[in-house]
Write an enzyme that holds these catalytic residues in place. Structure first.
Site, PDB file in Angstrom:
ATOM      1  N   ASP A  94      47.602  25.663  58.355  1.00 40.94           N
ATOM      2  CA  ASP A  94      48.885  24.960  58.270  1.00 40.94           C
ATOM      3  C   ASP A  94      49.347  24.597  59.683  1.00 40.94           C
ATOM      4  O   ASP A  94      48.734  25.003  60.667  1.00 40.94           O
ATOM      5  CB  ASP A  94      49.921  25.800  57.533  1.00 40.94           C
ATOM      6  CG  ASP A  94      50.196  27.127  58.207  1.00 40.94           C
ATOM      7  OD1 ASP A  94      49.881  27.266  59.397  1.00 40.94           O
ATOM      8  OD2 ASP A  94      50.725  28.039  57.549  1.00 40.94           O
ATOM      9  N   ASP A 270      47.991  27.281  47.479  1.00 42.64           N
ATOM     10  CA  ASP A 270      47.897  28.482  48.306  1.00 42.64           C
ATOM     11  C   ASP A 270      49.185  29.264  48.164  1.00 42.64           C
ATOM     12  O   ASP A 270      50.235  28.688  47.843  1.00 42.64           O
ATOM     13  CB  ASP A 270      47.694  28.128  49.787  1.00 42.64           C
ATOM     14  CG  ASP A 270      49.030  27.828  50.466  1.00 42.64           C
ATOM     15  OD1 ASP A 270      49.548  28.707  51.186  1.00 42.64           O
ATOM     16  OD2 ASP A 270      49.583  26.728  50.259  1.00 42.64           O
ATOM     17  N   CYS A 308      38.607  41.229  32.618  1.00 44.72           N
ATOM     18  CA  CYS A 308      38.382  40.844  34.020  1.00 44.72           C
ATOM     19  C   CYS A 308      37.077  41.458  34.528  1.00 44.72           C
ATOM     20  O   CYS A 308      36.790  42.628  34.257  1.00 44.72           O
ATOM     21  CB  CYS A 308      39.552  41.314  34.888  1.00 44.72           C
ATOM     22  SG  CYS A 308      39.373  40.886  36.633  1.00 44.72           S
ATOM     23  N   CYS A 310      36.287  41.621  37.864  1.00 46.83           N
ATOM     24  CA  CYS A 310      36.400  41.933  39.288  1.00 46.83           C
ATOM     25  C   CYS A 310      35.940  43.368  39.573  1.00 46.83           C
ATOM     26  O   CYS A 310      35.848  44.208  38.663  1.00 46.83           O
ATOM     27  CB  CYS A 310      37.828  41.714  39.799  1.00 46.83           C
ATOM     28  SG  CYS A 310      38.993  43.054  39.443  1.00 46.83           S
ATOM     29  N   CYS A 313      38.424  46.121  38.262  1.00 46.18           N
ATOM     30  CA  CYS A 313      38.450  46.362  36.816  1.00 46.18           C
ATOM     31  C   CYS A 313      37.138  46.931  36.292  1.00 46.18           C
ATOM     32  O   CYS A 313      37.134  47.658  35.297  1.00 46.18           O
ATOM     33  CB  CYS A 313      38.789  45.058  36.089  1.00 46.18           C
ATOM     34  SG  CYS A 313      40.504  44.537  36.332  1.00 46.18           S
ATOM     35  N   HIS A 339      41.824  42.402  42.817  1.00 50.06           N
ATOM     36  CA  HIS A 339      42.078  41.995  41.429  1.00 50.06           C
ATOM     37  C   HIS A 339      42.961  40.746  41.360  1.00 50.06           C
ATOM     38  O   HIS A 339      42.623  39.784  40.646  1.00 50.06           O
ATOM     39  CB  HIS A 339      42.729  43.109  40.614  1.00 50.06           C
ATOM     40  CG  HIS A 339      43.182  42.596  39.280  1.00 50.06           C
ATOM     41  ND1 HIS A 339      42.313  42.363  38.239  1.00 50.06           N
ATOM     42  CD2 HIS A 339      44.408  42.167  38.865  1.00 50.06           C
ATOM     43  CE1 HIS A 339      42.986  41.837  37.229  1.00 50.06           C
ATOM     44  NE2 HIS A 339      44.253  41.708  37.580  1.00 50.06           N
TER      45      HIS A 339
END
Length: 373
Positions: A94, A270, A308, A310, A313, A339
């Site tokens: 940015d 974002d 999930c 991930c 999890c 997560h």
């Protein structure tokens, strides 16, 4: 690559929702996409391997913070931000404008730029359009953002109109300071402002899109307004942006904000929300929001989200995640952040699939029942 070659390709549409690809110096990004925020050259509590594992395609760096420490010239001497932080996929930086304008009482805005005092040591600095482009050139990001003024929520029409004049003038100066293919290969995105006035949003979109940027962002939303106000302004602004360029909604990261944004034709998002919420024990799941600190999870051996995949999890129970959080263990930040970011990255991946299959409205309605606004 030819500087004027098409970098963005729209591959499929479903209503206003669209799926595409964006070519950058460090790889091709599949859109729609969520971009984890790595303010100081790190996504808080995570390393690059965590980000690769969850499927992150692009992350953000913060111009203001990296300029103050360790310094953009120091990073340039080490080959740029990619090499410094060992991340070989795309990075968007940015302009630092949002951070500078958030320093109420510590900055002075003029037509030339912004003078501000560092939040670290009070030292004086000046950001001009040319300065923020020079900093981002040193950082070597794939996508750099122009300097703009993000007006505070509640600003009146007169102030917003004057601010808009600066934003347009600064955008032209940013573009003039860096010409892709002549100066280098970094992409530059313009930013549409205009507060919460549709006539000013229309004016800003007309003026900013007249400048040949590689993409266009919608700024000045998610600054304290209601969800309805944000969506109303998004619905007005997005159609004003060119369909052949990527569209980026800045600073938005709640699940339904992404689903709504994609439904309105946004390609990129974002926000610090998923990692900040993770550190505060608030987790997004396919069954709704979970506050992991609650006593009801003390003996709960089930995974955080049964749907999930991930790392968190697959390996840990709610009981363990609660224990880490209430014990203030550092691992809590990492597992929760893994997560939440995985969840959002998976959400936009599923959105992309739904667009290709022509069922985005069904996808939208499903998530609306999980995260009612």
């Amino acid at each position: 690559m030819n500087a004027h070659a098409s970098l963005f390709t729209c591959q499929a549409t479903d209503g206003s929702a669209r799926a595409g690809t964006l070519i950058t110096p460090h790889g091709v990004i599949q859109t729609p996409i969520f971009m984890p925020v790595g303010t100081l050259g790190t996504v808080k509590s995570l390393d690059p391997h965590d980000l690769y594992a969850m499927g992150a395609q692009i992350i953000l760096g913060n111009t203001y913070h990296l300029y103050l420490r360790p310094g953009d010239e120091m990073i340039a001497r080490r080959g740029g931000l990619h090499k410094f932080m060992r991340w070989d996929k795309p990075i968007l930086t940015d302009s630092g404008g949002f951070q500078v304008f958030s320093l109420a009482g510590l900055r002075t805005i003029t037509d030339d730029g912004v003078e501000f005092s560092s939040h670290i040591d009070g030292s004086k600095h000046f950001f001009s359009p040319e300065k923020v482009i020079a900093i981002q050139t040193n950082l070597g990001s794939d996508i750099m953002m122009v300097l703009d003024e993000c007006v505070p929520y509640g600003a009146d029409h007169d102030y917003t109109a004057k601010s808009l004049k600066k934003t347009t003038a600064w955008a032209k100066r940013c573009r003039a300071a860096y010409t892709r293919g002549e100066t280098g290969n970094q992409l530059m995105f313009g930013i549409v402002q205009g507060g919460f006035f549709k006539d000013l949003r229309t004016q800003s979109a007309r003026e900013i899109t007249a400048i040949p940027f590689e993409g266009y962002a919608i700024g000045g939303l998610s600054v304290g307004e209601s969800k309805r106000e944000m969506l109303d302004m998004l619905e007005h602004t997005t159609p004003l942006l060119p369909s052949e360029k990527p569209r980026y909604l800045m600073g938005v990261g709640a699940p339904m904000d992404l689903v709504n944004g994609i439904r309105n034709g946004v390609d990129m998002f974002d926000c610090v929300l998923p990692t900040r919420n993770a550190r505060n024990g608030t987790l997004f799941t396919s069954l709704g929001k979970v506050n992991i600190k609650r006593a009801q999870y003390r003996e709960d051996d089930s995974p955080l989200d049964p749907h999930c995949s991930c790392y968190t999890c697959r390996n840990f129970s709610k009981a363990y995640l609660r224990h880490l959080y209430v014990s203030r263990e550092l691992l809590s930040y990492r597992l929760n952040s893994i997560h939440n970011l995985h969840f959002l990255l998976d959400l936009v991946k599923k959105a992309r699939k739904a667009i290709f299959e022509g069922r985005y409205e069904m996808f939208y309605k499903h998530w609306q029942t999980i995260y009612p606004e």
